[in-house]
Design an enzyme around this catalytic site. Structure first.
Site, PDB file in Angstrom:
ATOM      1  N   ASN A   1       0.867  -1.182   0.000  1.00 35.61           N
ATOM      2  CA  ASN A   1       0.000   0.000   0.000  1.00 35.61           C
ATOM      3  C   ASN A   1       0.902   1.230   0.000  1.00 35.61           C
ATOM      4  OD1 ASN A   1      -1.790   2.055   0.472  1.00 35.61           O
ATOM      5  ND2 ASN A   1      -2.367   1.393   2.536  1.00 35.61           N
TER       6      ASN A   1
ATOM      7  N   SER B   1       3.790  -2.100  10.417  1.00 37.69           N
ATOM      8  CA  SER B   1       5.246  -2.161  10.637  1.00 37.69           C
ATOM      9  C   SER B   1       5.861  -3.493  10.202  1.00 37.69           C
ATOM     10  CB  SER B   1       5.585  -1.842  12.094  1.00 37.69           C
ATOM     11  OG  SER B   1       5.202  -0.515  12.409  1.00 37.69           O
TER      12      SER B   1
ATOM     13  N   LYS C   1       0.110   4.247  -0.216  1.00 36.09           N
ATOM     14  CA  LYS C   1      -0.522   5.438   0.377  1.00 36.09           C
ATOM     15  C   LYS C   1      -0.297   6.634  -0.564  1.00 36.09           C
ATOM     16  CE  LYS C   1      -0.129   3.261   4.848  1.00 36.09           C
ATOM     17  NZ  LYS C   1       0.011   3.360   6.292  1.00 36.09           N
TER      18      LYS C   1
ATOM     19  N   GLU D   1      -5.104  -4.847  10.607  1.00 34.57           N
ATOM     20  CA  GLU D   1      -4.082  -3.823  10.804  1.00 34.57           C
ATOM     21  C   GLU D   1      -4.354  -3.084  12.113  1.00 34.57           C
ATOM     22  OE1 GLU D   1      -2.038  -2.574   6.925  1.00 34.57           O
ATOM     23  OE2 GLU D   1      -3.800  -1.300   7.144  1.00 34.57           O
TER      24      GLU D   1
ATOM     25  N   GLU E   1      -6.680   4.836   7.994  1.00 33.32           N
ATOM     26  CA  GLU E   1      -6.472   6.255   7.684  1.00 33.32           C
ATOM     27  C   GLU E   1      -7.720   6.864   7.053  1.00 33.32           C
ATOM     28  OE1 GLU E   1      -2.819   5.612   5.562  1.00 33.32           O
ATOM     29  OE2 GLU E   1      -1.889   5.022   7.454  1.00 33.32           O
TER      30      GLU E   1
ATOM     31  N   GLY F   1       2.840   2.282  10.940  1.00 29.73           N
ATOM     32  CA  GLY F   1       3.810   3.366  10.844  1.00 29.73           C
ATOM     33  C   GLY F   1       4.531   3.675  12.149  1.00 29.73           C
TER      34      GLY F   1
ATOM     35  N   HIS G   1      -9.407   1.301   5.132  1.00 27.79           N
ATOM     36  CA  HIS G   1      -8.116   1.485   5.798  1.00 27.79           C
ATOM     37  C   HIS G   1      -8.306   2.435   6.980  1.00 27.79           C
ATOM     38  CE1 HIS G   1      -3.983   2.602   6.596  1.00 27.79           C
ATOM     39  NE2 HIS G   1      -3.631   1.516   5.941  1.00 27.79           N
TER      40      HIS G   1
HETATM   41  P1  13P Z   1       3.277   0.425   7.724  1.00 26.86           P
HETATM   42  O1  13P Z   1       3.761  -0.841   7.091  1.00 26.86           O
HETATM   43  O2  13P Z   1       3.994   1.649   7.259  1.00 26.86           O
HETATM   44  O3  13P Z   1       3.187   0.305   9.222  1.00 26.86           O
HETATM   45  O4  13P Z   1       1.765   0.642   7.207  1.00 26.86           O
HETATM   46  C1  13P Z   1       0.861  -0.406   7.281  1.00 26.86           C
HETATM   47  C2  13P Z   1      -0.351  -0.027   6.518  1.00 26.86           C
HETATM   48  O5  13P Z   1      -1.092   0.851   6.902  1.00 26.86           O
HETATM   49  C3  13P Z   1      -0.598  -0.747   5.257  1.00 26.86           C
HETATM   50  O6  13P Z   1      -1.886  -0.508   4.791  1.00 26.86           O
END
Ligand code: 13P
Length: 263
Positions: free
Chosen positions: A13, A221, A15, A175, A107, A181, A105
């Protein structure tokens, strides 16, 4: 439960990173890195989820060079067409040969107020257009303290799977919000526990067949140094990778987790 015949899925992803020019360079480099390392694409499926504006370019490249990566979008509209400024229809994504679309997601839930009901509407929209929804669920650290690890993701998935047919092709991604992150991944035990509970939800809603066929991913992560430990768990069928999916060598190493020592 039936024998596990699920093909592992490593999904990147991106983003809001990499424009369409950077995307071309990245995809070519990733492809050649894997090819030179002798990676067999049959053993692990690779999917990438670039920003909308990259999709056409990446699709053309994948097609032209026969690059064995699946393509997905990071979101879609609940609606198929009409006066929804700024929204993207599943119809358009299907035309770009997207096989997948990330839905719900954290976010989007956090910054765009996506409720469980909106997520459910988007799952229906994806399925109407032949896209496999990658349904994201996960608890915040406050949820974790108050309700434990699985209550919130289980509740989110139950709503997302309302009115989904037993033969629908879906992917579930666990997740934990606190792991995204943060550099602080869940432990393999934690991931296994929740992924197993999510598979039970799929069984309850869509039946045992669907549960044994549906891939449940862990995200938060994920790195080349921890992927193998997650993939050893029986109910973790892959990973949804954020930051590490933007680094060619690191992402290639994640995809090649089966070659890591001790796996
Ligand atoms: P990270 O791998 O940067 O922690 O992000 C995970 C994520 O949100 C994937 O959709």
């Amino acid at each position: 439960m039936a024998v596990n015949t699920r093909t592992p899925l490593i999904a990147g992803n991106w983003k809001m990173n990499l424009d369409h020019m950077q995307a071309v360079a990245f995809v070519q480099k990733l492809y050649w890195t894997l090819k030179e390392a002798g990676h067999d694409p049959q053993t692990v499926e690779t999917a990438i989820f670039p920003p909308f504006t990259d999709l056409r370019t990446v699709q053309t490249l994948i097609d032209a060079d026969k690059i064995p990566f699946a393509l997905g979008a990071q979101d879609l509209s609940e609606h198929d067409s009409g006066a929804y400024t700024g929204e993207i229809s599943g119809q358009f994504l299907a035309k770009l040969a997207c096989g997948y679309v990330i839905i719900g997601h954290s976010e989007r839930r956090q910054y765009h107020n996506e409720t469980d009901e909106i997520v459910a509407g988007k799952v229906q929209a994806a399925l109407r257009h032949g896209l496999s929804p990658v349904i994201c669920v996960g608890e915040t650290s406050e949820d974790l303290e108050r309700f434990g690890a699985s209550a919130v993701p289980v509740g989110q998935l139950e709503v997302a799977l309302e009115n989904v047919a037993a033969d629908a092709d879906i992917v579930v991604a666990y997740e934990p919000v606190w792991a995204i992150g943060s550099g602080q991944a869940a432990t393999p035990d934690q991931a296994q526990e929740v992924c197993a509970k999510l598979r039970e939800v799929v069984a309850a809603k869509l039946g045992e067949d669907a549960a044994s066929r549906t891939r449940v991913l862990y995200g938060g992560s994920v790195k080349s140094s921890n992927i193998a430990s997650f993939m050893r768990e029986p109910d973790v069928d892959g990973a949804l990778v954020g930051g590490a999916s933007l680094l060619v060598d690191e992402f290639a190493a994640i995809i090649r987790y089966q070659k890591h020592v001790g796996v």
